[in-house]
Design an enzyme around this catalytic site. Sequence first.
Site, PDB file in Angstrom:
ATOM      1  N   ASP A   1      -7.339  18.630  -4.216  1.00 51.63           N
ATOM      2  CA  ASP A   1      -6.807  17.538  -3.387  1.00 51.63           C
ATOM      3  C   ASP A   1      -7.445  17.669  -2.009  1.00 51.63           C
ATOM      4  OD1 ASP A   1      -3.704  15.917  -3.503  1.00 51.63           O
ATOM      5  OD2 ASP A   1      -4.951  15.930  -1.689  1.00 51.63           O
TER       6      ASP A   1
ATOM      7  N   LEU B   1      -6.229  16.310   0.658  1.00 54.57           N
ATOM      8  CA  LEU B   1      -5.125  16.146   1.617  1.00 54.57           C
ATOM      9  C   LEU B   1      -5.268  14.874   2.474  1.00 54.57           C
ATOM     10  CD1 LEU B   1      -4.469  19.831   2.806  1.00 54.57           C
ATOM     11  CD2 LEU B   1      -3.453  18.592   0.885  1.00 54.57           C
TER      12      LEU B   1
ATOM     13  N   ALA C   1      -5.940  11.894  -8.439  1.00 53.28           N
ATOM     14  CA  ALA C   1      -6.512  11.729  -7.099  1.00 53.28           C
ATOM     15  C   ALA C   1      -7.033  10.306  -6.946  1.00 53.28           C
ATOM     16  CB  ALA C   1      -7.661  12.720  -6.904  1.00 53.28           C
TER      17      ALA C   1
ATOM     18  N   TYR D   1      -8.932  -1.921  -5.348  1.00 51.04           N
ATOM     19  CA  TYR D   1      -8.051  -0.941  -5.984  1.00 51.04           C
ATOM     20  C   TYR D   1      -7.838  -1.290  -7.460  1.00 51.04           C
ATOM     21  CZ  TYR D   1      -3.790   1.681  -7.005  1.00 51.04           C
ATOM     22  OH  TYR D   1      -2.866   2.526  -7.567  1.00 51.04           O
TER      23      TYR D   1
ATOM     24  N   ASN E   1       6.489   0.622 -10.218  1.00 54.09           N
ATOM     25  CA  ASN E   1       6.832   1.058  -8.852  1.00 54.09           C
ATOM     26  C   ASN E   1       7.564   2.399  -8.878  1.00 54.09           C
ATOM     27  OD1 ASN E   1       6.393  -1.945  -8.893  1.00 54.09           O
ATOM     28  ND2 ASN E   1       6.578  -1.649  -6.701  1.00 54.09           N
TER      29      ASN E   1
HETATM   30  C1  UD1 Z   1       2.263  -2.976  -5.087  1.00 54.76           C
HETATM   31  C2  UD1 Z   1       1.390  -2.304  -4.046  1.00 54.76           C
HETATM   32  C3  UD1 Z   1       0.660  -3.363  -3.264  1.00 54.76           C
HETATM   33  C4  UD1 Z   1      -0.152  -4.229  -4.239  1.00 54.76           C
HETATM   34  C5  UD1 Z   1       0.726  -4.787  -5.354  1.00 54.76           C
HETATM   35  C6  UD1 Z   1      -0.166  -5.420  -6.402  1.00 54.76           C
HETATM   36  C7  UD1 Z   1       2.362  -0.204  -3.358  1.00 54.76           C
HETATM   37  C8  UD1 Z   1       3.180   0.514  -2.366  1.00 54.76           C
HETATM   38  N1  UD1 Z   1       2.211  -1.528  -3.164  1.00 54.76           N
HETATM   39  O1  UD1 Z   1       3.092  -3.827  -4.367  1.00 54.76           O
HETATM   40  O2  UD1 Z   1      -0.169  -2.753  -2.309  1.00 54.76           O
HETATM   41  O3  UD1 Z   1      -0.753  -5.309  -3.565  1.00 54.76           O
HETATM   42  O4  UD1 Z   1       1.466  -3.724  -5.975  1.00 54.76           O
HETATM   43  O5  UD1 Z   1       0.426  -5.432  -7.629  1.00 54.76           O
HETATM   44  O6  UD1 Z   1       1.817   0.370  -4.272  1.00 54.76           O
HETATM   45  N2  UD1 Z   1       8.763  -5.209   1.039  1.00 54.76           N
HETATM   46  C9  UD1 Z   1       9.680  -5.543   2.022  1.00 54.76           C
HETATM   47  N3  UD1 Z   1       9.710  -4.772   3.147  1.00 54.76           N
HETATM   48  C10 UD1 Z   1       8.859  -3.732   3.356  1.00 54.76           C
HETATM   49  C11 UD1 Z   1       7.939  -3.389   2.350  1.00 54.76           C
HETATM   50  C12 UD1 Z   1       7.911  -4.177   1.190  1.00 54.76           C
HETATM   51  O7  UD1 Z   1      10.434  -6.499   1.887  1.00 54.76           O
HETATM   52  O8  UD1 Z   1       8.945  -3.084   4.406  1.00 54.76           O
HETATM   53  C13 UD1 Z   1       8.742  -6.025  -0.177  1.00 54.76           C
HETATM   54  C14 UD1 Z   1       7.351  -6.502  -0.531  1.00 54.76           C
HETATM   55  O9  UD1 Z   1       7.035  -7.665   0.196  1.00 54.76           O
HETATM   56  C15 UD1 Z   1       7.505  -6.727  -2.027  1.00 54.76           C
HETATM   57  C16 UD1 Z   1       8.507  -5.647  -2.453  1.00 54.76           C
HETATM   58  O10 UD1 Z   1       9.148  -5.228  -1.252  1.00 54.76           O
HETATM   59  O11 UD1 Z   1       8.037  -7.977  -2.295  1.00 54.76           O
HETATM   60  C17 UD1 Z   1       7.853  -4.435  -3.104  1.00 54.76           C
HETATM   61  O12 UD1 Z   1       6.802  -3.990  -2.258  1.00 54.76           O
HETATM   62  P1  UD1 Z   1       5.890  -2.715  -2.587  1.00 54.76           P
HETATM   63  O13 UD1 Z   1       6.721  -1.515  -2.648  1.00 54.76           O
HETATM   64  O14 UD1 Z   1       4.741  -2.726  -1.640  1.00 54.76           O
HETATM   65  O15 UD1 Z   1       5.394  -2.947  -4.081  1.00 54.76           O
HETATM   66  P2  UD1 Z   1       4.577  -4.148  -4.749  1.00 54.76           P
HETATM   67  O16 UD1 Z   1       4.866  -5.449  -4.137  1.00 54.76           O
HETATM   68  O17 UD1 Z   1       4.825  -4.016  -6.208  1.00 54.76           O
END
Ligand code: UD1
Length: 311
Positions: A32, A34, A77, A146, A175
Amino acid sequence: MNKDLVTGGAGFIGSNLVDQLVQDGDEVIVVDDLSMGLASNIPTSPKVTFYEHSITDHGFMKDLLLEEQFDYIYLLAAIASVADSVARPYETHQINQEANIFILETIRENKLPIKKVLFTSSAAIYGNNPELPKHEDSTIDPLTPYAIDKFATERFVIDYGKLYNIPTVAVRFFNVYGPRQNPKSPYSGVLSLITQAAKLQSAFTIFGDGEQTRDFVFIQDVIQALELLSKKSEVIHQVFNVGAGQHTSLNQVIKVYEQIINRDLQIIRKPERTGDIKNSYADINSLRKIGYQPHYDISTGLKLYWESLTD
Ligand code: UD1
């Protein structure tokens, strides 16, 4: 005794996997750089060796693979943030794809006797496909460097497996959340951001109406899936969704959290993020067929996550 390589073993998912492998009695080598992970995430144990190195250092990786003759290789990684991949597309490609293909190539050229190579991909490859739940055969729509690299590498991993007779498997994480998840960027997983807001008693911003749903899967369920997939020798050359198979809205998450911490969270509401997906959840039947059963619902998982911070 098995000898395992975990690339990205200092990160959130990697280090939880290392913990489990050590508990199983395996000898574990972590590589890793880091860039995202923390050395303190890696368990201190005589069974664990840590190399602070980038997987893009081909000479180092080749020597390591030839010398150690691993039984199991877990490829975690990566530049793990979609936003980072948009800012650094070529670097993402070198790490998320090329370095992994080099590992496969080294295994192929030297006929290394690996028991399983497991590559970790992402639900991001489904992009804006509205189909629900997402099945492994659902249409893909990789929208970012990505997602493109994750999908292409998945294919390489499966193909190297089939063409050169290497036992490979790939997973698509939904998630994932839980202890050691890093809330450092505004694009970090939403549950790590809510947890941090709860801990610091600061405000949490909901983008949109909060009715968007995600398949939040607790880290221990993910580890269960990784162990099943690596240890079942008959499971090869296939890709599996890894989720809880449930979807939960952000508004529901907030309610659950408020019950856990026994106070209200400070919420700020802002307009929906551009490019946000409304709903996402995994069809996990393929994984269930090999014995996977998620054990943590959102309240149990969040409670454990919260308690891990207050220990
Ligand atoms: C994940 C990816 C994102 C990618 C998407 C594509 C991560 C952490 N995110 O997003 O980069 O574009 O898959 O499939 O891996 N939210 C809030 N407040 C916040 C943060 C997030 O309301 O402070 C909302 C977001 O707008 C979203 C939901 O929470 O609607 C989940 O967000 P996130 O955890 O980033 O996951 P993904 O949307 O699944």
